[in-house]
Structures are given as structure tokens and as C-alpha cells.
Design a protein around this motif. Structure first.
Motif, PDB file in Angstrom:
ATOM      1  N   HIS A 115      -6.087  -2.793  -6.081  1.00 17.20           N
ATOM      2  CA  HIS A 115      -5.619  -3.367  -4.824  1.00 17.20           C
ATOM      3  C   HIS A 115      -6.423  -4.605  -4.426  1.00 17.20           C
ATOM      4  O   HIS A 115      -5.870  -5.602  -3.940  1.00 17.20           O
ATOM      5  CB  HIS A 115      -5.693  -2.293  -3.738  1.00 17.20           C
ATOM      6  CG  HIS A 115      -5.214  -2.743  -2.400  1.00 17.20           C
ATOM      7  ND1 HIS A 115      -5.643  -2.194  -1.225  1.00 17.20           N
ATOM      8  CD2 HIS A 115      -4.323  -3.706  -2.039  1.00 17.20           C
ATOM      9  CE1 HIS A 115      -5.060  -2.796  -0.208  1.00 17.20           C
ATOM     10  NE2 HIS A 115      -4.254  -3.712  -0.678  1.00 17.20           N
ATOM     11  N   LEU A 119      -1.434  12.553  -2.632  1.00 14.93           N
ATOM     12  CA  LEU A 119      -1.817  12.007  -1.325  1.00 14.93           C
ATOM     13  C   LEU A 119      -1.132  12.743  -0.178  1.00 14.93           C
ATOM     14  O   LEU A 119      -1.576  12.672   0.960  1.00 14.93           O
ATOM     15  CB  LEU A 119      -1.467  10.517  -1.245  1.00 14.93           C
ATOM     16  CG  LEU A 119      -2.302   9.562  -2.093  1.00 14.93           C
ATOM     17  CD1 LEU A 119      -1.733   8.152  -1.987  1.00 14.93           C
ATOM     18  CD2 LEU A 119      -3.753   9.578  -1.643  1.00 14.93           C
ATOM     19  N   TYR A 142       3.097  13.714   0.215  1.00 15.34           N
ATOM     20  CA  TYR A 142       4.353  13.004   0.384  1.00 15.34           C
ATOM     21  C   TYR A 142       4.787  12.969   1.844  1.00 15.34           C
ATOM     22  O   TYR A 142       5.333  11.970   2.320  1.00 15.34           O
ATOM     23  CB  TYR A 142       5.436  13.654  -0.482  1.00 15.34           C
ATOM     24  CG  TYR A 142       6.817  13.127  -0.220  1.00 15.34           C
ATOM     25  CD1 TYR A 142       7.140  11.803  -0.509  1.00 15.34           C
ATOM     26  CD2 TYR A 142       7.809  13.937   0.329  1.00 15.34           C
ATOM     27  CE1 TYR A 142       8.403  11.306  -0.258  1.00 15.34           C
ATOM     28  CE2 TYR A 142       9.081  13.453   0.581  1.00 15.34           C
ATOM     29  CZ  TYR A 142       9.375  12.140   0.285  1.00 15.34           C
ATOM     30  OH  TYR A 142      10.629  11.642   0.542  1.00 15.34           O
ATOM     31  N   THR A 188       3.025   9.947   3.535  1.00 17.16           N
ATOM     32  CA  THR A 188       3.472   8.653   3.011  1.00 17.16           C
ATOM     33  C   THR A 188       4.912   8.379   3.416  1.00 17.16           C
ATOM     34  O   THR A 188       5.257   7.258   3.817  1.00 17.16           O
ATOM     35  CB  THR A 188       3.353   8.628   1.476  1.00 17.16           C
ATOM     36  OG1 THR A 188       2.036   9.024   1.090  1.00 17.16           O
ATOM     37  CG2 THR A 188       3.622   7.236   0.943  1.00 17.16           C
ATOM     38  N   VAL A 230       0.828  -1.206   0.000  1.00 10.74           N
ATOM     39  CA  VAL A 230       0.000   0.000   0.000  1.00 10.74           C
ATOM     40  C   VAL A 230       0.865   1.261   0.000  1.00 10.74           C
ATOM     41  O   VAL A 230       0.616   2.214  -0.755  1.00 10.74           O
ATOM     42  CB  VAL A 230      -0.948  -0.008   1.217  1.00 10.74           C
ATOM     43  CG1 VAL A 230      -1.611   1.351   1.397  1.00 10.74           C
ATOM     44  CG2 VAL A 230      -2.008  -1.091   1.054  1.00 10.74           C
ATOM     45  N   LEU A 231       1.904   1.279   0.817  1.00 11.11           N
ATOM     46  CA  LEU A 231       2.711   2.485   0.955  1.00 11.11           C
ATOM     47  C   LEU A 231       3.635   2.711  -0.236  1.00 11.11           C
ATOM     48  O   LEU A 231       3.843   3.858  -0.657  1.00 11.11           O
ATOM     49  CB  LEU A 231       3.502   2.446   2.261  1.00 11.11           C
ATOM     50  CG  LEU A 231       2.625   2.576   3.511  1.00 11.11           C
ATOM     51  CD1 LEU A 231       3.438   2.340   4.773  1.00 11.11           C
ATOM     52  CD2 LEU A 231       1.977   3.957   3.563  1.00 11.11           C
ATOM     53  N   GLN A 281       2.914   1.777  -3.242  1.00 13.15           N
ATOM     54  CA  GLN A 281       2.010   2.239  -4.291  1.00 13.15           C
ATOM     55  C   GLN A 281       1.663   3.711  -4.099  1.00 13.15           C
ATOM     56  O   GLN A 281       1.487   4.468  -5.062  1.00 13.15           O
ATOM     57  CB  GLN A 281       0.727   1.404  -4.288  1.00 13.15           C
ATOM     58  CG  GLN A 281       0.878   0.012  -4.882  1.00 13.15           C
ATOM     59  CD  GLN A 281       0.869   0.031  -6.400  1.00 13.15           C
ATOM     60  OE1 GLN A 281      -0.146   0.321  -7.026  1.00 13.15           O
ATOM     61  NE2 GLN A 281       2.015  -0.281  -7.009  1.00 13.15           N
ATOM     62  N   ALA A 282       1.574   4.140  -2.838  1.00 16.13           N
ATOM     63  CA  ALA A 282       1.210   5.527  -2.543  1.00 16.13           C
ATOM     64  C   ALA A 282       2.366   6.492  -2.720  1.00 16.13           C
ATOM     65  O   ALA A 282       2.158   7.679  -2.989  1.00 16.13           O
ATOM     66  CB  ALA A 282       0.673   5.625  -1.113  1.00 16.13           C
ATOM     67  N   ASP A 315       2.463   8.968  -5.603  1.00 17.54           N
ATOM     68  CA  ASP A 315       1.269   9.795  -5.752  1.00 17.54           C
ATOM     69  C   ASP A 315       1.390  11.031  -4.864  1.00 17.54           C
ATOM     70  O   ASP A 315       0.990  11.022  -3.700  1.00 17.54           O
ATOM     71  CB  ASP A 315       0.024   8.980  -5.386  1.00 17.54           C
ATOM     72  CG  ASP A 315      -1.270   9.711  -5.696  1.00 17.54           C
ATOM     73  OD1 ASP A 315      -1.205  10.911  -6.022  1.00 17.54           O
ATOM     74  OD2 ASP A 315      -2.346   9.086  -5.611  1.00 17.54           O
TER      75      ASP A 315
END
Length: 290
Positions: free
Chosen positions: A278, A48, A50, A53, A38-39, A41-42, A45
Motif C-alpha cells: 500500500h 479481516l 467480511y 468490510t 483500501v476497501l 483490497q480488503a 480477505d
């Protein structure tokens, strides 16, 4: 991100930090590969946030390394809560810098230099009484200046390494991200006697191709890593395209221990113009027991 952006104006910040810490540790313990997927993939982006994340991923990498080294359990909480707020003194500017085309201005460089003590001051303003937590945030860029006990120094050193590693793997508008393979190699090549075991453990828990990152297979397919394997070079992956680069109708599990499905090279996010579902990845992992 909301907490980091609010900074000194945050309402009930300590309760919120504790809640995030407990939830994050619970999820990490339940399924570390899922958390990393998940992280990672994030991470590319930037919409979201930075700052958030980066904080969570640095915390996860650090905690997994603590587990690998068998350090005391109190090291886990200290590292994660420190990772969550280490950059609270520059959260909004951190996100702006990630989207900035030009090199940092002089004023921005001064903010970067001052952000660690500023973050520690914000913690004091929140009413934090734990000197080890404040010390870890204050010195997360220069752990050699800490005077804390042994477990704190270990947490701080690992936080520093994770923070640096994640920054290398994170893309900026002004520059591409370093591949996870390149970042892992740099982690080991920069090792010296005192921190060799820590760097080796961190590289080991991530592998060369962490969950959520992309690779090209020997058969030409592009794939996303869905879980770490027994070897750093052989993760579990889901093929996203055929050899011609056309998106597959369904994700296909590939065993990278097999020569024709072995990993040929890492790929950056910009090289894979496919949105990963996901839920489908989670189902594929359950089907193959990874």
C-alpha cells in the motif's frame, strides 16, 4: 468488526458508531480513491471480517453516489451510519457464511430473512431515538416499504443498491466474485425508470475498474487500479508484472488511455498471486499526481 460482533453487548455503542462515521467521512472526503483502494483490497480477505468490510464499502459507495447526485448533506450521514449497522443482527453468521462451502441451511436462511428487523431492534436497544435511522436499517432490503421523508428514501434506495452491488463483487468460499465490470453492467441492465439515474450515478462513481481491483493490460501485464480516471474504461493503474507474468521489481505507472496500455480485461484476486504494498502505491500516486 468488534462493534458488530458485540451486538447487543456492545459498550458505548452510539459513541463508537459516531466516531467511526466521522472518521470514515473525513477520510473519504480527503481522498475517495484511497478509501476505495483500501476497501476493495480488503474485500477478498475474509480474515479481516467480511461483515465490517462490506459495511464500510457499501457506505463509501453510497456516499459517493449521493455526492454525484447532489443530494442533501444529511443524506450522507444517514446512509453511512445505516450501512455500518445494517447487518449487526447477523454479523458473526455473515462472516461464517462467507467462508461456508455449502448453501445456507434452513436455519441460516431464516436468520438472513430476519436480520434487518433484528438489526433495527438492536439499535432501539442502544437507545437510538432517530426514527429515520431505524427505518433505514429496518428496510435496507426493501426500501419501497419505507415511509420516511424524501432525503431518507433517497439514502435508503442508494444503500440498498450499494449493499447489493458490494455483495455481488465479494468472493465467497462457495463461489467466485463477480467482476467489478460485470457488477457495474448488471447495475445498469437492471435499471428501470424510477432508479435509472441512481444506478447510473453509482456505476459512474465506481467506474468499470475501481481502485484496489486488478486488470490485465493490452501488453499482457497485470496491474492494480490505483485511482479512477476521467473515463470509466480508463483508470490509473500500476503494473505489477511483465507480459510473461513475472513480478516486477518496482510498480510502474501505466496510462490506460494509450492503446498498448489499455485495459484488456478485469482480473479476480485469485488470478493475481501478488501482495500489493500500500505504501508503494501511495508514493506512486503522489509521483504521478493521481
Amino acid at each position: 468488526r468488534g462493534l458488530l460482533y458485540q451486538g447487543t453487548d456492545a459498550v458505548a455503542p452510539l459513541a463508537r458508531i459516531q466516531g467511526i462515521e466521522q472518521k470514515a467521512l473525513t477520510l473519504l472526503d480527503q481522498d475517495p480513491d484511497e478509501g476505495l483502494f483500501v476497501l476493495f483490497q480488503a474485500l477478498p480477505d475474509l480474515g479481516l471480517g467480511y461483515c465490517a468490510t462490506h459495511a464500510l464499502l457499501s457506505g463509501f459507495v453510497g456516499v459517493l453516489t449521493i455526492d454525484r447526485l447532489g443530494l442533501p448533506s444529511e443524506s450522507r450521514s444517514l446512509l453511512l451510519r445505516s450501512a455500518l449497522v445494517m447487518n449487526i443482527g447477523m454479523a458473526r453468521p455473515q462472516d461464517s457464511l462467507a467462508r461456508q462451502l455449502k448453501a445456507p441451511t434452513e436455519a441460516q436462511r431464516e436468520l438472513i430473512t430476519a436480520h434487518a428487523p433484528t438489526s433495527a431492534d438492536i439499535l432501539r436497544g442502544f437507545g437510538v431515538q432517530d426514527p429515520h435511522w431505524i427505518d433505514a436499517v429496518q428496510w435496507h432490503h426493501s426500501p419501497e416499504n419505507s415511509n420516511g421523508p424524501g432525503y431518507q428514501k433517497s439514502s435508503l434506495q442508494l444503500l440498498h443498491l450499494a449493499d447489493t452491488l458490494v455483495a455481488k463483487m465479494a468472493p465467497r468460499v462457495s463461489r467466485p466474485a463477480m467482476s467489478t465490470l460485470g457488477a457495474a453492467k448488471s447495475l445498469l441492465l437492471e435499471a428501470s425508470g424510477p432508479d435509472l439515474s441512481e444506478r447510473g450515478a453509482m456505476a459512474s462513481v465506481l467506474g468499470f475498474y475501481p481502485p484496489g481491483t486488478y486488470v490485465r493490460l493490452e501488453n499482457g501485464e497485470m496491474a492494480v487500479v490505483i485511482a479512477r480516471g476521467d473515463k470509466a474504461t480508463a483508470p490509473h493503474v500500476a503494473s505489477l508484472t511483465n507480459a510473461a507474468g513475472l513480478a516486477s521489481g518496482a510498480y510502474v505507472y501505466r496510462d490506460t488511455r494509450l492503446p498498448h496500455h489499455a485495459v484488456r480485461a478485469p482480473l479476480t484476486t485469485s488470478q493475481v498471486n501478488i501482495k500489493v504494498n500500500h505504501e508503494k502505491i501511495s508514493r506512486l500516486r503522489r509521483q504521478h499526481g493521481v
